[in-house]
Design a protein around this motif. Structure first.
Motif, short mmCIF file in Angstrom:
data_model
loop_
_atom_site.label_atom_id
_atom_site.label_comp_id
_atom_site.label_asym_id
_atom_site.label_seq_id
_atom_site.Cartn_x
_atom_site.Cartn_y
_atom_site.Cartn_z
N SER A 1 -11.24 36.15 62.86
CA SER A 1 -10.16 36.51 61.94
C SER A 1 -10.39 35.79 60.62
O SER A 1 -10.96 34.70 60.58
CB SER A 1 -8.79 36.15 62.52
N LEU B 1 -4.42 38.07 53.26
CA LEU B 1 -5.00 38.31 54.58
C LEU B 1 -4.55 37.16 55.45
O LEU B 1 -4.72 35.99 55.09
CB LEU B 1 -6.53 38.33 54.52
N LYS B 2 -3.98 37.48 56.59
CA LYS B 2 -3.53 36.43 57.51
C LYS B 2 -4.05 36.79 58.90
O LYS B 2 -3.59 37.74 59.51
CB LYS B 2 -2.01 36.32 57.51
N ALA B 3 -5.06 36.06 59.33
CA ALA B 3 -5.68 36.28 60.63
C ALA B 3 -6.10 37.75 60.79
O ALA B 3 -5.89 38.36 61.84
CB ALA B 3 -4.75 35.83 61.77
N TYR B 4 -6.68 38.31 59.74
CA TYR B 4 -7.12 39.71 59.77
C TYR B 4 -8.41 39.80 60.58
O TYR B 4 -9.34 39.03 60.36
CB TYR B 4 -7.33 40.25 58.35
N SER C 1 -8.54 34.68 56.88
CA SER C 1 -7.26 34.43 56.21
C SER C 1 -7.51 33.95 54.79
O SER C 1 -8.57 33.40 54.50
CB SER C 1 -6.46 33.36 56.96
N THR C 2 -6.54 34.19 53.93
CA THR C 2 -6.61 33.69 52.56
C THR C 2 -5.45 32.76 52.31
O THR C 2 -4.39 32.87 52.93
CB THR C 2 -6.58 34.85 51.54
N GLU C 3 -5.66 31.85 51.39
CA GLU C 3 -4.64 30.87 51.03
C GLU C 3 -3.34 31.56 50.60
O GLU C 3 -2.25 31.11 50.94
CB GLU C 3 -5.18 30.01 49.89
N SER C 4 -3.45 32.67 49.88
CA SER C 4 -2.28 33.37 49.38
C SER C 4 -1.50 34.08 50.47
O SER C 4 -0.34 34.45 50.27
CB SER C 4 -2.70 34.41 48.34
N GLY C 5 -2.14 34.33 51.61
CA GLY C 5 -1.51 35.10 52.67
C GLY C 5 -1.78 36.59 52.56
O GLY C 5 -1.29 37.37 53.38
N GLY D 1 -10.38 30.44 51.35
CA GLY D 1 -10.37 31.47 52.37
C GLY D 1 -10.86 30.80 53.64
O GLY D 1 -11.59 29.81 53.58
N SER D 2 -10.48 31.31 54.78
CA SER D 2 -10.89 30.68 56.03
C SER D 2 -11.21 31.74 57.08
O SER D 2 -10.78 32.89 56.97
CB SER D 2 -9.80 29.73 56.54
#
Length: 140
Positions: free
Chosen positions: A19, A27-30, A21-25, A5-6
Motif C-alpha cells: 500500500s 492516497l491512504k493505504a492505496y 500513502s501520502t503525507e497529505s492523505g 510518501g510511504s
C-alpha cells in the motif's frame, strides 16, 4: 520544504501486497502489487504515480512560465506516459512522454512550444528523472 510518501509491503514479490500513502492523505493505504504493476490488475504502481507527479509538476511550471509571458491558460491537460523496460536482470524507467493539449488565448504555436519546452526542462520532476523526456504540445 519536504514532503513524504510511504509504502508498506507484506509477502513475496508475486504474492505480496503493498500500500502507498501520502503525507497529505490524497492516497491512504492505496493498494499496489506485482499484478497492478505488471499484469494490468486494479491498483496503482510507481510508474503511474511518477507519471501523475510529472504531469502535475510540468503543468504547474508551464502555468508560471505562461504568466511570465503575460499569457494565461484557459485549460491545460497533460498526460505523462512512463515507459518501464526490462534491462538485464531488472527494470528501468527509460523515458517519459508528455502530451499536452492547451487553450491559451493570445499564444501562437511557436511561442507556446518554446514556453512548453522551457517548462519541460525546468520543472523539478523533469530535473529529477534521468530518463529521456519528450513533449508533444499543441494549442487547441
Amino acid at each position: 520544504m519536504k514532503k513524504t510518501g510511504s509504502a508498506a509491503w507484506q509477502g513475496g514479490i508475486k504474492d505480496g501486497k503493498g500500500s502507498i500513502s501520502t503525507e497529505s492523505g490524497a492516497l491512504k493505504a492505496y493498494p499496489y502489487g506485482f499484478a497492478s504493476r505488471f499484469e494490468g490488475q486494479p491498483g496503482t504502481n510507481p510508474e503511474e504515480l511518477i507519471g501523475a507527479a510529472h504531469a502535475g509538476c510540468f503543468t504547474m511550471a508551464l502555468s508560471l512560465i505562461l504568466g511570465e509571458a503575460k499569457l494565461t491558460a484557459e485549460q491545460m491537460d497533460t498526460t505523462a506516459e512512463v515507459t518501464l523496460e526490462k534491462e538485464g536482470d531488472g527494470f528501468t524507467i527509460t523515458k517519459v512522454h508528455l502530451t499536452l493539449r492547451a487553450q491559451v488565448p493570445g499564444a501562437d504555436q511557436a511561442t507556446f512550444l518554446e514556453l512548453a519546452n522551457k517548462a519541460k526542462q525546468g520543472c523539478p520532476v523533469s530535473k529529477l528523472l534521468k530518463a529521456e523526456i519528450t513533449l508533444d504540445a499543441a494549442l487547441v
